[in-house]
Design an enzyme around this catalytic site. Structure first.
Site, PDB file in Angstrom:
ATOM      1  N   LYS A  60      -3.059   0.012   9.174  1.00 57.13           N
ATOM      2  CA  LYS A  60      -3.364  -0.922   8.091  1.00 57.13           C
ATOM      3  C   LYS A  60      -2.098  -1.623   7.616  1.00 57.13           C
ATOM      4  CE  LYS A  60      -6.097   0.846   5.026  1.00 57.13           C
ATOM      5  NZ  LYS A  60      -6.550   1.604   3.827  1.00 57.13           N
ATOM      6  N   HIS A  72     -14.760  -4.586   8.993  1.00 56.53           N
ATOM      7  CA  HIS A  72     -14.122  -4.117   7.756  1.00 56.53           C
ATOM      8  C   HIS A  72     -14.334  -5.091   6.603  1.00 56.53           C
ATOM      9  CE1 HIS A  72     -12.293  -1.115  10.279  1.00 56.53           C
ATOM     10  NE2 HIS A  72     -11.662  -2.035  10.980  1.00 56.53           N
ATOM     11  N   GLY A 132      -9.181  -7.673   2.572  1.00 55.10           N
ATOM     12  CA  GLY A 132     -10.272  -8.402   3.187  1.00 55.10           C
ATOM     13  C   GLY A 132     -10.475  -8.063   4.652  1.00 55.10           C
ATOM     14  N   GLY A 133     -10.019  -6.865   5.075  1.00 50.34           N
ATOM     15  CA  GLY A 133     -10.199  -6.473   6.467  1.00 50.34           C
ATOM     16  C   GLY A 133      -9.143  -7.030   7.398  1.00 50.34           C
ATOM     17  N   LYS A 141       0.808  -1.216   0.000  1.00 58.70           N
ATOM     18  CA  LYS A 141       0.000   0.000   0.000  1.00 58.70           C
ATOM     19  C   LYS A 141       0.845   1.271   0.000  1.00 58.70           C
ATOM     20  CE  LYS A 141      -4.114  -2.020   2.130  1.00 58.70           C
ATOM     21  NZ  LYS A 141      -3.679  -3.408   2.028  1.00 58.70           N
ATOM     22  N   HIS A 171     -17.639   3.344   0.891  1.00 60.47           N
ATOM     23  CA  HIS A 171     -16.639   2.507   0.222  1.00 60.47           C
ATOM     24  C   HIS A 171     -17.164   2.271  -1.193  1.00 60.47           C
ATOM     25  CE1 HIS A 171     -13.825  -1.173   0.268  1.00 60.47           C
ATOM     26  NE2 HIS A 171     -14.314  -1.063  -0.947  1.00 60.47           N
ATOM     27  N   ARG A 194      -7.095  -8.667  -8.635  1.00 61.05           N
ATOM     28  CA  ARG A 194      -7.749  -9.961  -8.822  1.00 61.05           C
ATOM     29  C   ARG A 194      -9.226  -9.717  -9.089  1.00 61.05           C
ATOM     30  NH1 ARG A 194     -10.504  -9.921  -4.060  1.00 61.05           N
ATOM     31  NH2 ARG A 194      -9.455  -9.098  -2.228  1.00 61.05           N
TER      32      ARG A 194
END
Length: 670
Positions: free
Chosen positions: A163, A240, A169-170, A121, A213, A297
């Site tokens: 994060k 999340h 996927g949380g 990220k 989101h 993906r």
């Protein structure tokens, strides 16, 4: 037929519903499918559907579905030209994509460089900023000391998002609302990230309060062509993780829709992306949007994009991987109607969405119609495994507009029957019916903000009790039931004329006592306190759909709902969702959870003990963390239910435990 490099045989390096979904399209395209499976999945649906299947290791995903070398070996042995990773597991694994390339196996996904750039990220933020994609500022530096991260959080200002740079996927994601909770949230995020991604490097960024989101489905080919297939709103989440997704996002202006789509294409172009990808954005109340991450993906929620664009994105993936150009240009793509996807999970929403595992005794999806899809990898009698994600199915519906699609979603949820484990179907019904959700006023704090109205405390109604009695007495009736014509007699086989019985039905641990009296005309009088009803009823069995419907005529009204009777349980599938009633068992058939007391810390679900922090003889305070469990790819901290001395800790790290197992016993203090 392929016009590029042909793919004749395909390994699906995944399990469950996504493996089944990829197989369906591959088969339509004339591509032979090869399944891989763990020992725990030997009898699973995706194995049964494949043309051939290979066992790749034990249940633990690290030794099976994440075993890169074993999957490459299956590709070679089976003579497959390509591998589809689905989502999760190896789908965003740079090393696996490179390994495929080294072995001349087509990886159905983007180049490994794109996975690497967008998978970290901190790196992706720099790339997006250079590509003129709006980003939220934060700390993405190399200094990962707790002191430096805390300083950066103070500089950004609370609340902050902690994060994992390789997260998704949380997983490895926590929110620190204040400085006091920063250290504990950081430790939890790092531990979960290490388990999920083998990497605990973190980034810190400003947390936008009550954001939406909104994500964009993008596609690129090997010839430099790019398109966006519009956006999805995935705002309604718990932990999340998404619960209900929809496309297109409600309330977006044409200008914002075009701007966010073009920004997503710029993101894909910046990393020379090929194949299906999703660019995720945070959107504030003014519809300003900021890059969050790119999932390199196919997404779980891709069917809603397919429904509104009349496309098959898996077919696009296979064709693009074979070297073909995109089937459509941006000008060709249009939005048709509206679509919702509801994720059906084995979990207990009333217990903080605690995941569950175990057998599914009864599974009956709604009847399929052209505007509906049920994506699943399980059948009746299968088990939801403690080793993998607890998602049972995805229910996808389409409508000409949002209200029509939402109405169809509600109807389908009402007819979805699952017995054996707690599910979130009732919760999703409550969510879909919520006035603010109906208006499209969604954000990521929607569930917590509307907690009281989404979890209404409701008692079983007298009418539902009448339906339950109908189910019970019909189920006990001797001989062949008369299920046609007028209401059939319930009483003839159960009672003599004017004989009465007291039936106790339990709902949410509350007993409801009913006095049942039979009459000579086949009807019954059922009284509960001062409420008296005279009824005639029957059960209707439909061979075509496999459904049983309880029908009751009472005081000039007709009541009915689908129903299932199992042992001492009655399950009513009403317009408000599942109502579960039980005939209380005799005391000699009940247990007290092996003598568990308030001094015991019990396993809230089946799982694996990951860490043990306490030893016998050690004193603990109420709420003190004692051990960590891993279940359904999630981390759970088990805390002391009371203060006292630890007497026993029967399980060591690495031990698999069942739900209700006594993990720690704290001795009574004098």
């Amino acid at each position: 037929m392929f016009t590029g490099k042909p793919i004749r045989k395909l390994v699906i390096a995944n399990r469950g519903e996504i493996a089944c979904r990829v197989m369906r399209t591959a088969r339509d395209m004339g591509v032979e499918t090869v399944a891989v499976y763990s020992e725990a999945d030997a009898k699973s649906l995706h194995v049964a559907l494949a043309d051939s299947a290979y066992c790749i290791g034990p249940a633990e995903s690290q030794k099976s579905y994440l075993n890169k070398e074993k999957i490459i070996e299956v590709c070679k042995i089976s003579g497959s030209q390509a591998v589809h990773p689905g989502y999760g597991f190896l789908s965003e694994n740079t090393e696996f994509a490179e390994l495929c390339q080294e072995n001349d196996i087509t990886f159905i996904g983007p180049p490994s460089t794109a996975i690497r750039d967008m998978g970290i990220k901190s790196t992706s933020k720099y790339i997006m900023s250079a590509a003129n994609v709006p980003i939220i500022e934060g700390y993405h530096g190399d200094d990962q000391s707790e002191t430096r991260l805390l300083q950066e959080a103070e500089k950004i200002g609370y609340p902050v998002m902690i994060k994992a740079v390789r997260g998704g996927g949380g997983k490895g994601m926590r929110i620190a609302m204040t400085a006091d909770e920063f250290s504990s949230q950081l430790a939890s995020a790092k531990n979960e990230a290490l388990k999920s991604f083998n990497d605990d490097i973190m980034l810190i960024e400003k947390f936008v309060v009550n954001p939406r989101h909104v994500e964009v489905q993008v596609f690129g080919d090997q010839h430099g062509n790019y398109v966006y297939l519009f956006e999805r709103d995935c705002s309604v989440q718990r932990r999340h993780q998404k619960v209900i997704e929809e496309a297109p996002a409600p309330g977006l202006s044409d200008d914002v829709r075009r701007s966010i789509g073009e920004a997503a294409v710029r993101a894909a172009q910046a990393v020379n992306y090929v194949g299906a990808g999703t660019v995720e954005f945070v959107m504030d109340s003014e519809q300003n949007f900021y890059f969050m991450e790119m999932n390199t993906r196919l997404q779980v929620e891709h069917p809603v994009s397919e429904m509104i664009t009349d496309t098959d994105l898996v077919e696009w993936q296979l064709r693009v991987a074979a070297g073909e150009p995109l089937p459509l240009t941006q000008d060709d793509l249009q939005i048709f109607g509206h679509a919702f996807e509801a994720r059906v999970y084995a979990e207990d929403p009333n217990n903080d969405f605690m995941p569950g595992a175990g057998p599914l005794h009864h599974v009956l999806p709604p009847e399929l119609v052209p505007y509906m899809r049920v994506e699943t990898g399980i059948r009746q009698g299968d088990e939801v495994s403690v080793h993998y994600d607890p998602m049972i199915a995805k229910l996808v519906v389409w409508g000409e507009d949002r209200p029509t699609a939402l109405s169809r979603l509600i109807s389908a949820l009402q007819r979805y029957q699952i017995i054996g484990l707690n599910t979130n179907i009732n919760f999703m019904l409550s969510l879909a019916k919520h006035p603010e959700f109906q208006l499209g006023n969604v954000h990521t704090s929607f569930i917590s903000q509307h907690n009281d109205s989404l979890f209404p405390k409701r008692d079983v109604t007298h009418e539902e009790l009448l339906l339950a009695v109908t189910c019970l007495l019909s189920n006990r009736r001797i001989g062949s039931p008369n299920n046609t014509g007028a209401f059939s007699s319930l009483a003839s086989a159960r009672f003599n004329h004017n004989k009465e019985e007291i039936i106790t039905l339990q709902h949410n641990s509350t007993d409801r006592k009913l006095r049942v009296v039979s009459h000579g005309d086949g009807s019954l009088s059922i009284s509960e306190g001062d409420v008296l009803s005279r009824i005639e009823g029957k059960m209707i069995e439909c061979e075509k759909t496999g459904r049983s419907t309880a029908v009751v005529e009472s005081n000039g009204r007709v009541l009915k709902c689908d129903a299932v009777v199992m042992d001492n349980n009655v399950y009513l599938f009403t317009e408000h969702g599942l109502v579960h009633l039980t005939l209380p068992l005799p005391k000699y058939q009940t247990s007290d959870m092996a003598g568990a007391t308030l001094s015991d810390a019990l396993a809230p679900m089946p799982g694996v003990v990951d860490k043990v922090f306490v030893q016998p003889g050690e004193r603990v305070e109420e709420g003190q963390p004692m051990l960590v469990m891993i279940a359904m790819k999630m981390e759970y901290v088990i805390k002391a239910p009371r203060a006292g001395l630890v007497e026993t800790v029967p399980f060591q790290a690495g031990t698999t435990v069942q739900k209700g197992a006594r993990l720690v016993h704290i001795a009574e203090e004098s």
